[in-house]
Design an enzyme around this catalytic site. Structure first.
Site: not given
Ligand code: ADP
Length: 193
Positions: A14, A134, A146, A89, A128
């Site tokens: 993404k 991270r 996740r 999400r 990654r």
């Molecule tokens: P990835 O796509 O690898 O999960 P992100 O950077 O999108 O990485 O998200 C990292 C973390 O941030 C997620 O695992 C979650 O804990 C939190 N997060 C991100 N976006 C949301 C969301 N819309 N709602 C709840 N938690 C979120």
């Protein structure tokens, strides 16, 4: 104003595709994961809260996530469009977004769902993790959690957006350029509608 959601499991690409897309469209870009990481870096109250969830591989609670998102959206009222990455999400988040946009006569115009098999996702995230710094990307258990969360609470949103006729599924296993081409194609179809 056009609103695009980049949808898919962790590691689907993404962020990479958002980078290519925003360069082309000059849209505003909102990635909730990036926003949380920024807060964590600055050790804000929200950052400290988010960290406890993120480190465990859990989602941050809807209430705080939605609040943060709303603040961010309000900054971009003059943009030609917004690309959302990592939001919504959950169904609660999707409904909140719909309501918020609806108040200004706007809506989600296109949801681009990147699909990638789970074994490839795990490998991509572990790779990654070698360079991203991270901590949620280095531990296999956290990654699997996740992905499980994604399946349970996020993936059902595909049906939500399919019913609204804005869902476009994209094969995320292709190389970066091919995925980008598919995205542009989906975009042209949407604009031409
Ligand atoms: P990835 O796509 O690898 O999960 P992100 O950077 O999108 O990485 O998200 C990292 C973390 O941030 C997620 O695992 C979650 O804990 C939190 N997060 C991100 N976006 C949301 C969301 N819309 N709602 C709840 N938690 C979120």
């Amino acid at each position: 104003m056009m609103h695009i959601v980049l949808f898919g499991p962790p590691g689907a690409g993404k962020g990479t595709q958002a980078g290519l897309l925003k360069e082309r469209l000059r849209f505003a870009y909102i990635a909730t994961g990036d926003l949380f990481r920024q807060h964590m870096k600055e050790q804000t109250e929200l950052g400290r809260l988010a960290q406890t969830y993120i480190d465990r591989g859990d989602l941050v609670p809807d209430e705080v996530t939605i609040e943060m998102l709303k603040n961010e959206v309000n900054k971009f009222s003059g943009a030609p469009g917004i690309i959302f990455d990592g939001f919504p999400r959950t169904t609660v988040q999707a409904e909140a977004l719909e309501k918020m946009l609806g108040e200004n006569g706007e809506k989600i115009n296109l949801v681009l769902a990147l699909e990638v098999p789970e074994d490839v996702l795990i490998q991509r995230i572990l790779n990654r993790g070698k360079t991203s710094g991270r901590s949620d990307d280095t531990d296999r258990k956290t990654i699997i959690k996740r992905l499980k969360k994604y399946k349970e609470v996020t993936e059902p949103l595909k049906d939500y957006y399919r019913k609204k006729e804005v869902l476009h599924v994209i094969d995320g296993l292709q190389d970066i350029e091919a995925v980008h081409r598919d995205i542009l194609q989906a975009l042209e179809k949407t604009v031409g509608r």
